[in-house]
Design an enzyme around this catalytic site. Sequence first.
Site, mmCIF file in Angstrom:
data_model
loop_
_atom_site.group_PDB
_atom_site.id
_atom_site.type_symbol
_atom_site.label_atom_id
_atom_site.label_comp_id
_atom_site.label_asym_id
_atom_site.label_seq_id
_atom_site.Cartn_x
_atom_site.Cartn_y
_atom_site.Cartn_z
ATOM 1 N N TYR A 1 10.546 6.677 12.672
ATOM 2 C CA TYR A 1 9.203 6.419 12.133
ATOM 3 C C TYR A 1 8.598 7.707 11.580
ATOM 4 O O TYR A 1 8.118 7.746 10.440
ATOM 5 C CB TYR A 1 8.315 5.824 13.229
ATOM 6 C CG TYR A 1 6.840 5.783 12.881
ATOM 7 C CD1 TYR A 1 6.335 4.847 11.983
ATOM 8 C CD2 TYR A 1 5.940 6.687 13.462
ATOM 9 C CE1 TYR A 1 4.979 4.816 11.664
ATOM 10 C CE2 TYR A 1 4.587 6.661 13.147
ATOM 11 C CZ TYR A 1 4.114 5.730 12.245
ATOM 12 O OH TYR A 1 2.775 5.707 11.925
ATOM 13 N N ASP B 1 3.436 -6.515 -1.866
ATOM 14 C CA ASP B 1 4.395 -5.829 -0.999
ATOM 15 C C ASP B 1 4.733 -4.504 -1.688
ATOM 16 O O ASP B 1 5.327 -4.505 -2.770
ATOM 17 C CB ASP B 1 5.647 -6.710 -0.837
ATOM 18 C CG ASP B 1 6.704 -6.051 0.022
ATOM 19 O OD1 ASP B 1 6.592 -4.839 0.325
ATOM 20 O OD2 ASP B 1 7.670 -6.746 0.397
ATOM 21 N N LEU C 1 -6.591 -0.421 10.541
ATOM 22 C CA LEU C 1 -7.356 0.489 9.680
ATOM 23 C C LEU C 1 -7.830 -0.230 8.409
ATOM 24 O O LEU C 1 -8.966 -0.035 7.971
ATOM 25 C CB LEU C 1 -6.506 1.717 9.321
ATOM 26 C CG LEU C 1 -7.210 2.774 8.487
ATOM 27 C CD1 LEU C 1 -8.459 3.307 9.184
ATOM 28 C CD2 LEU C 1 -6.269 3.934 8.159
ATOM 29 N N THR D 1 0.699 10.636 9.775
ATOM 30 C CA THR D 1 0.680 10.633 11.235
ATOM 31 C C THR D 1 1.026 11.978 11.874
ATOM 32 O O THR D 1 1.747 12.785 11.278
ATOM 33 C CB THR D 1 1.696 9.577 11.735
ATOM 34 O OG1 THR D 1 1.845 9.683 13.147
ATOM 35 C CG2 THR D 1 3.068 9.776 11.119
HETATM 36 N N1 NAP Z 1 -1.794 3.109 14.877
HETATM 37 C C1 NAP Z 1 -1.689 4.400 15.122
HETATM 38 O O1 NAP Z 1 -1.808 4.857 16.281
HETATM 39 C C2 NAP Z 1 -1.471 5.380 13.998
HETATM 40 C C3 NAP Z 1 -1.347 6.748 14.315
HETATM 41 C C4 NAP Z 1 -1.149 7.657 13.262
HETATM 42 C C5 NAP Z 1 -1.063 7.214 11.956
HETATM 43 N N2 NAP Z 1 -1.160 5.884 11.695
HETATM 44 C C6 NAP Z 1 -1.047 5.453 10.285
HETATM 45 O O2 NAP Z 1 -2.267 4.823 9.929
HETATM 46 C C7 NAP Z 1 -2.023 3.814 8.944
HETATM 47 C C8 NAP Z 1 -2.655 2.509 9.386
HETATM 48 O O3 NAP Z 1 -2.098 2.130 10.635
HETATM 49 P P1 NAP Z 1 -2.577 0.828 11.425
HETATM 50 O O4 NAP Z 1 -2.604 1.192 12.859
HETATM 51 O O5 NAP Z 1 -3.750 0.223 10.776
HETATM 52 O O6 NAP Z 1 -1.294 -0.101 11.165
HETATM 53 P P2 NAP Z 1 -1.116 -1.671 11.345
HETATM 54 O O7 NAP Z 1 -2.251 -2.238 12.116
HETATM 55 O O8 NAP Z 1 0.277 -1.863 11.826
HETATM 56 O O9 NAP Z 1 -1.239 -2.206 9.844
HETATM 57 C C9 NAP Z 1 -0.272 -1.923 8.881
HETATM 58 C C10 NAP Z 1 -0.458 -2.932 7.768
HETATM 59 O O10 NAP Z 1 0.497 -2.661 6.750
HETATM 60 C C11 NAP Z 1 0.972 -3.883 6.274
HETATM 61 N N3 NAP Z 1 2.290 -3.651 5.663
HETATM 62 C C12 NAP Z 1 3.447 -3.308 6.272
HETATM 63 N N4 NAP Z 1 4.422 -3.172 5.350
HETATM 64 C C13 NAP Z 1 3.862 -3.448 4.149
HETATM 65 C C14 NAP Z 1 4.350 -3.509 2.829
HETATM 66 N N5 NAP Z 1 5.646 -3.279 2.548
HETATM 67 N N6 NAP Z 1 3.501 -3.825 1.814
HETATM 68 C C15 NAP Z 1 2.188 -4.076 2.067
HETATM 69 N N7 NAP Z 1 1.665 -4.063 3.305
HETATM 70 C C16 NAP Z 1 2.502 -3.753 4.335
HETATM 71 C C17 NAP Z 1 1.038 -4.776 7.494
HETATM 72 O O11 NAP Z 1 1.071 -6.131 7.082
HETATM 73 P P3 NAP Z 1 1.206 -7.337 8.160
HETATM 74 O O12 NAP Z 1 -0.136 -7.383 8.868
HETATM 75 O O13 NAP Z 1 1.424 -8.543 7.320
HETATM 76 O O14 NAP Z 1 2.345 -6.952 9.031
HETATM 77 C C18 NAP Z 1 -0.247 -4.389 8.194
HETATM 78 O O15 NAP Z 1 -1.322 -5.179 7.727
HETATM 79 C C19 NAP Z 1 -0.512 3.768 8.772
HETATM 80 O O16 NAP Z 1 -0.150 4.591 7.679
HETATM 81 C C20 NAP Z 1 0.035 4.422 10.038
HETATM 82 O O17 NAP Z 1 1.288 5.002 9.831
HETATM 83 C C21 NAP Z 1 -1.368 4.949 12.669
#
Ligand code: NAP
Length: 296
Positions: A127, A38, A12, A103
Amino acid sequence: MRTLIVGANGQLGQELQATASQTKNHIELIAPKLERLDICNQTQVDSYFAEFKPALVINAAAYTAVDQAEQESELAFESNRDGVANLASACKAHQARLIHISTDFVFDGRASVPYKPADIAKPLSVYGSSKLAGEEALQTSGLEDYLILRTAWVYSSFGGNFVKTMLKLMAQRDSLGVVADQIGTPTYAREFAKAIWAMALNTEFQGLYHWTDAGVASWYDFAVAIQEEALEIGLLKIPIQINPIATAAYPTPAQRPAYGVLDKTDTWDQLNCAPTHWRVRLREMLNTLAKSSGNL
Ligand SMILES: NC(=O)c1ccc[n+]([C@@H]2O[C@H](COP(=O)([O-])OP(=O)(O)OC[C@H]3O[C@@H](n4cnc5c(N)ncnc54)[C@H](OP(=O)(O)O)[C@@H]3O)[C@@H](O)[C@H]2O)c1
């Protein structure tokens, strides 16, 4: 407007960067990687805000390893609850607006009609609990100008996700079993990112909202559609057999909601936008993937 994207390297986060230039406002983007910011580190968050003074903050960062979270509860809560509290506190100190992503996993999936934002949340997994705790940390932070956007089943041409996993498996195997008794809505992160910009830049949006693409599907329906669309544009060459299976036949450490459809009526009304079916968005994403030479 100086805008900080947290979690910029995630699927995202990358879509938010890719779509920023399509907004009407001039956005000055700051998009640090985890090593530079972080959110679990309150001192780092405070000094980062003091240095860059963002007016708008979009938190796309999260601990998203749903199954691993069952073993790493502390880490999940550190990012998904404490990290959000740290951001909220810094936003409050600097009068910044905070957009936070949550989520459908905050719900237990026992409903049979789409969940409204005000419906009672009852997560089934670590989660889901950590994400709900993040929502609550923001709601009780004292920050007034914020938005919580719940979404579901997110995929993108960036990063790893269900669509890319299916394409890989469909290229390798003769048949595949996919869960048919979990229902939700696949959501293209690019369109979600555009919606986030629209809501982030309109301060009439305050509080809790839902956003996904339109329609419903099981993971099995989604997999069948991925195969059909990918064959159509040449991302896959040979069709394979896809079999519907029960969740019980594919046990995972984390329990997932059987029904995770979100009610988006209020969001769509306030945005004055026509909902688009997830299959249309899937086609767009696969075309984007095909143009980037099918890089999985
Ligand atoms: N994917 C889904 O199906 C889904 C569904 C519902 C809701 N969501 C929500 O949508 C949002 C975006 O999800 P996404 O799919 O884009 O997730 P993602 O691809 O896993 O990306 C999460 C990012 O957060 C970074 N991160 C993790 N811990 C951190 C910290 N302590 N400080 C700073 N950065 C940190 C990670 O860094 P690294 O790259 O270095 O690990 C990664 O770049 C999240 O809030 C998730 O809960 C996702």
